[in-house]
Design a protein around this motif. Sequence first.
Motif, PDB file in Angstrom:
ATOM      1  N   GLU A  29       0.349  -1.590  -0.189  1.00 32.59           N
ATOM      2  CA  GLU A  29       0.363   0.229  -0.117  1.00 32.59           C
ATOM      3  C   GLU A  29       1.139   1.704  -0.141  1.00 32.59           C
ATOM      4  O   GLU A  29       0.660   2.027  -0.300  1.00 32.59           O
ATOM      5  N   VAL A  30       2.240   1.051   0.447  1.00 29.95           N
ATOM      6  CA  VAL A  30       2.930   2.318   1.038  1.00 29.95           C
ATOM      7  C   VAL A  30       4.510   2.608   0.201  1.00 29.95           C
ATOM      8  O   VAL A  30       5.572   1.331  -0.188  1.00 29.95           O
ATOM      9  N   ASN A  31       4.880   3.435  -0.452  1.00 34.21           N
ATOM     10  CA  ASN A  31       5.942   3.603  -0.521  1.00 34.21           C
ATOM     11  C   ASN A  31       7.496   3.724   0.619  1.00 34.21           C
ATOM     12  O   ASN A  31       6.753   4.728   1.529  1.00 34.21           O
ATOM     13  N   PHE A  32       8.698   3.159   0.300  1.00 38.09           N
ATOM     14  CA  PHE A  32       9.514   3.686   1.743  1.00 38.09           C
ATOM     15  C   PHE A  32      10.748   4.303   0.645  1.00 38.09           C
ATOM     16  O   PHE A  32      11.035   4.111  -0.572  1.00 38.09           O
ATOM     17  N   TYR A  33      11.243   5.275   1.432  1.00 39.80           N
ATOM     18  CA  TYR A  33      12.347   6.430   0.542  1.00 39.80           C
ATOM     19  C   TYR A  33      14.036   5.741   1.551  1.00 39.80           C
ATOM     20  O   TYR A  33      13.560   6.359   3.075  1.00 39.80           O
ATOM     21  N   CYS A  34      15.077   6.505   0.575  1.00 41.42           N
ATOM     22  CA  CYS A  34      16.004   6.014   1.838  1.00 41.42           C
ATOM     23  C   CYS A  34      16.438   7.775   2.815  1.00 41.42           C
ATOM     24  O   CYS A  34      15.613   8.957   2.051  1.00 41.42           O
ATOM     25  N   PRO A  35      16.147   7.816   4.124  1.00 43.31           N
ATOM     26  CA  PRO A  35      16.629   9.309   4.604  1.00 43.31           C
ATOM     27  C   PRO A  35      17.657  10.048   4.089  1.00 43.31           C
ATOM     28  O   PRO A  35      17.746  11.127   4.756  1.00 43.31           O
ATOM     29  N   CYS A  36      18.704   9.808   3.000  1.00 44.67           N
ATOM     30  CA  CYS A  36      19.652   9.856   3.013  1.00 44.67           C
ATOM     31  C   CYS A  36      19.338  10.759   1.405  1.00 44.67           C
ATOM     32  O   CYS A  36      19.600  11.699   1.206  1.00 44.67           O
ATOM     33  N   CYS A  37      18.871   9.692   0.636  1.00 42.81           N
ATOM     34  CA  CYS A  37      19.254   9.919  -0.909  1.00 42.81           C
ATOM     35  C   CYS A  37      18.178   9.860  -1.542  1.00 42.81           C
ATOM     36  O   CYS A  37      17.506  10.545  -2.823  1.00 42.81           O
ATOM     37  N   THR A  38      16.291   9.836  -0.797  1.00 38.27           N
ATOM     38  CA  THR A  38      14.288  10.220  -1.219  1.00 38.27           C
ATOM     39  C   THR A  38      15.075   8.901  -1.896  1.00 38.27           C
ATOM     40  O   THR A  38      13.419   9.245  -2.441  1.00 38.27           O
ATOM     41  N   ALA A  39      15.803   8.065  -2.180  1.00 35.66           N
ATOM     42  CA  ALA A  39      15.119   6.919  -3.225  1.00 35.66           C
ATOM     43  C   ALA A  39      14.074   6.150  -2.869  1.00 35.66           C
ATOM     44  O   ALA A  39      14.282   5.807  -1.508  1.00 35.66           O
ATOM     45  N   GLU A  40      13.956   5.467  -3.587  1.00 38.20           N
ATOM     46  CA  GLU A  40      12.389   4.009  -3.174  1.00 38.20           C
ATOM     47  C   GLU A  40      13.228   2.794  -2.629  1.00 38.20           C
ATOM     48  O   GLU A  40      14.443   2.879  -3.595  1.00 38.20           O
ATOM     49  N   LEU A  41      13.173   2.620  -1.635  1.00 35.98           N
ATOM     50  CA  LEU A  41      13.075   1.207  -1.138  1.00 35.98           C
ATOM     51  C   LEU A  41      12.708   0.090  -0.867  1.00 35.98           C
ATOM     52  O   LEU A  41      11.007   0.439  -1.489  1.00 35.98           O
ATOM     53  N   LEU A  42      13.506  -1.198  -0.678  1.00 38.76           N
ATOM     54  CA  LEU A  42      12.628  -2.083  -1.043  1.00 38.76           C
ATOM     55  C   LEU A  42      11.980  -2.994   0.211  1.00 38.76           C
ATOM     56  O   LEU A  42      13.659  -2.818   0.959  1.00 38.76           O
ATOM     57  N   LEU A  43      11.192  -3.296   0.867  1.00 39.26           N
ATOM     58  CA  LEU A  43      11.246  -3.888   1.493  1.00 39.26           C
ATOM     59  C   LEU A  43      11.058  -4.848   2.188  1.00 39.26           C
ATOM     60  O   LEU A  43      10.659  -6.148   1.656  1.00 39.26           O
ATOM     61  N   LYS A  44      12.477  -6.165   3.066  1.00 41.43           N
ATOM     62  CA  LYS A  44      12.525  -6.823   2.662  1.00 41.43           C
ATOM     63  C   LYS A  44      12.166  -7.824   4.183  1.00 41.43           C
ATOM     64  O   LYS A  44      13.409  -7.753   4.751  1.00 41.43           O
ATOM     65  N   ILE A  45      11.419  -8.587   3.762  1.00 36.36           N
ATOM     66  CA  ILE A  45      10.749  -9.553   5.156  1.00 36.36           C
ATOM     67  C   ILE A  45      10.639 -11.204   5.068  1.00 36.36           C
ATOM     68  O   ILE A  45       9.439 -11.792   5.436  1.00 36.36           O
ATOM     69  N   GLY A  46      11.662 -11.605   4.512  1.00 34.99           N
ATOM     70  CA  GLY A  46      11.835 -12.842   4.334  1.00 34.99           C
ATOM     71  C   GLY A  46      12.335 -13.715   5.438  1.00 34.99           C
ATOM     72  O   GLY A  46      12.057 -13.306   6.282  1.00 34.99           O
ATOM     73  N   ASP A  47      11.914 -14.926   5.146  1.00 35.05           N
ATOM     74  CA  ASP A  47      11.713 -16.567   6.688  1.00 35.05           C
ATOM     75  C   ASP A  47      13.489 -16.098   6.910  1.00 35.05           C
ATOM     76  O   ASP A  47      13.975 -16.357   8.712  1.00 35.05           O
ATOM     77  N   LYS A  48      14.342 -15.737   6.673  1.00 33.99           N
ATOM     78  CA  LYS A  48      15.135 -15.865   7.032  1.00 33.99           C
ATOM     79  C   LYS A  48      16.793 -14.887   7.295  1.00 33.99           C
ATOM     80  O   LYS A  48      17.570 -15.691   8.379  1.00 33.99           O
ATOM     81  N   LYS A  49      15.997 -14.438   7.071  1.00 35.49           N
ATOM     82  CA  LYS A  49      17.071 -13.007   7.149  1.00 35.49           C
ATOM     83  C   LYS A  49      16.417 -12.036   8.165  1.00 35.49           C
ATOM     84  O   LYS A  49      15.313 -11.616   8.676  1.00 35.49           O
ATOM     85  N   GLN A  50      17.141 -10.959   8.611  1.00 35.12           N
ATOM     86  CA  GLN A  50      16.717  -9.335   9.381  1.00 35.12           C
ATOM     87  C   GLN A  50      15.752  -8.804   8.355  1.00 35.12           C
ATOM     88  O   GLN A  50      16.606  -8.725   7.100  1.00 35.12           O
ATOM     89  N   TRP A  51      14.299  -8.788   8.934  1.00 31.63           N
ATOM     90  CA  TRP A  51      13.766  -7.654   8.027  1.00 31.63           C
ATOM     91  C   TRP A  51      14.200  -6.479   8.104  1.00 31.63           C
ATOM     92  O   TRP A  51      14.444  -5.766   9.180  1.00 31.63           O
ATOM     93  N   HIS A  52      14.587  -6.123   6.325  1.00 32.35           N
ATOM     94  CA  HIS A  52      15.228  -4.971   6.582  1.00 32.35           C
ATOM     95  C   HIS A  52      14.756  -3.920   5.420  1.00 32.35           C
ATOM     96  O   HIS A  52      14.315  -4.338   4.353  1.00 32.35           O
ATOM     97  N   PHE A  53      15.257  -3.037   5.258  1.00 32.29           N
ATOM     98  CA  PHE A  53      15.299  -2.001   3.593  1.00 32.29           C
ATOM     99  C   PHE A  53      16.528  -1.975   2.651  1.00 32.29           C
ATOM    100  O   PHE A  53      17.622  -2.414   3.418  1.00 32.29           O
ATOM    101  N   ALA A  54      16.235  -2.012   1.556  1.00 30.12           N
ATOM    102  CA  ALA A  54      17.638  -1.884   0.336  1.00 30.12           C
ATOM    103  C   ALA A  54      17.029  -1.441  -0.825  1.00 30.12           C
ATOM    104  O   ALA A  54      15.784  -0.811  -1.024  1.00 30.12           O
ATOM    105  N   HIS A  55      17.954  -0.446  -0.896  1.00 29.02           N
ATOM    106  CA  HIS A  55      18.009   0.186  -2.760  1.00 29.02           C
ATOM    107  C   HIS A  55      17.849  -0.671  -3.136  1.00 29.02           C
ATOM    108  O   HIS A  55      17.952  -1.929  -3.628  1.00 29.02           O
TER     109      HIS A  55
END
Length: 400
Positions: A29-55
């Motif tokens: 439903e929403v977009n996520f943005y980098c606090p530094c460069c304002t580029a759109e980010l991907l939200l990664k919420i897989g089973d094996k890794k720490q949930w995080h954002f990535a460029h």
Amino acid sequence: MLTAKLKDGSTISMCDQWTYIQLKDMREEVNFYCPCCTAELLLKIGDKKQWHFAHKKGSSCTVQGEPESLYHLRGKKQLYEWIRKQGYKAALEVYLPLIRQRPDVLFKVKDQLYAIEYQCSVIEESQIRKRSKGYEELGIIPIWIFGGNRLKRVGAKVFSIQSFEWYASSILRDIPSVIHYYCSDLQKFITLTHPAPISKMKHVAPLREVSNQDFLLSHLLHMPEPISSFNENWIEVKKKWRYAKIYPYPTPTDRFFHQLLYHHRIPPSLFPIEAGWPTPSYSLIETSPHIWQTYLLYACLLQKPIHHPITFRSIHSCFLKKEGKRWLKMRSFYQPVYLEETLAGYLTFLTEAGFLQVISEQPKTYMRLRDAVIPTTVEEANQLDHKLLHQSRKNLNMDS
């Protein structure tokens, strides 16, 4: 990264209490943005890794730096939560636009801000210098904590410390009094207190492991009291130097050392008893102390007759002459004043050992009282090393 900006400017953090379903629905439903460069980010919420954002692939964000491993993501999340649980104000991945930097954790104690850099991979010393200087410009004290995966043990109390780890830990002082590591797998702090270098990378130091439940923030901010490396552990260090194998293809420094001793008809294992000691500020020279101290003895002191005046300035100039520069390695943050401190520390030791005597303070002038002690066997060398160790400890008022 663990934080991102939403369209309305608010911040979302993976350290908050989210469920998988909540994040999955939000991602649609929403977009996520980098606090530094304002580029759109991907939200990664897989089973094996720490949930995080990535460029997204091809991003040109200059603040992001090297890719973050799972080990690093978990570690900075744990450090953030560790500080919060102790009642201190902390923020995760705060972007500081004035210096275009984003510390892993920013926290405040009383009126002082601190920035934690949790470093799990190799980094250039120039980057450490740049980041630390940026924080200091804003009145923020930088604290470098290394990933526990970086700590390498090479002996009972001997550890391999990379030059950038040494440099980062010396930002607030010329010589590191403690190097902090944090293992996100074991959730433990590991500290090396007063690491004493015995070569470019090998250091002797006591190790302490404490779980993050028992380790307090005050432990991280506290600087240990200065201690001397003049102890029985150092005798073991000198033994290793004396028993070291001589390889057919030595390093340039070892070749220089061997040639210096062979010129005086001395086997490398029987270098002078007065050389190879952890004198004040000795660690500012990267070359092993048994090498540079032997050189100073033969090139700058034993060349002069007994009872002949020798000024500090002439010793300093002798040490820096052309033939010495080929093998002499200084720490990367070297400044000329450091060498003066190091030489003064060693000359004070030689004075306490009865090898030199100060005959004038202005200008600082010494005279040699005796020759260097050259053992006839390695066994005798060990005995004489013990004797000089205890003599030095007594002069330093370290023995009860």
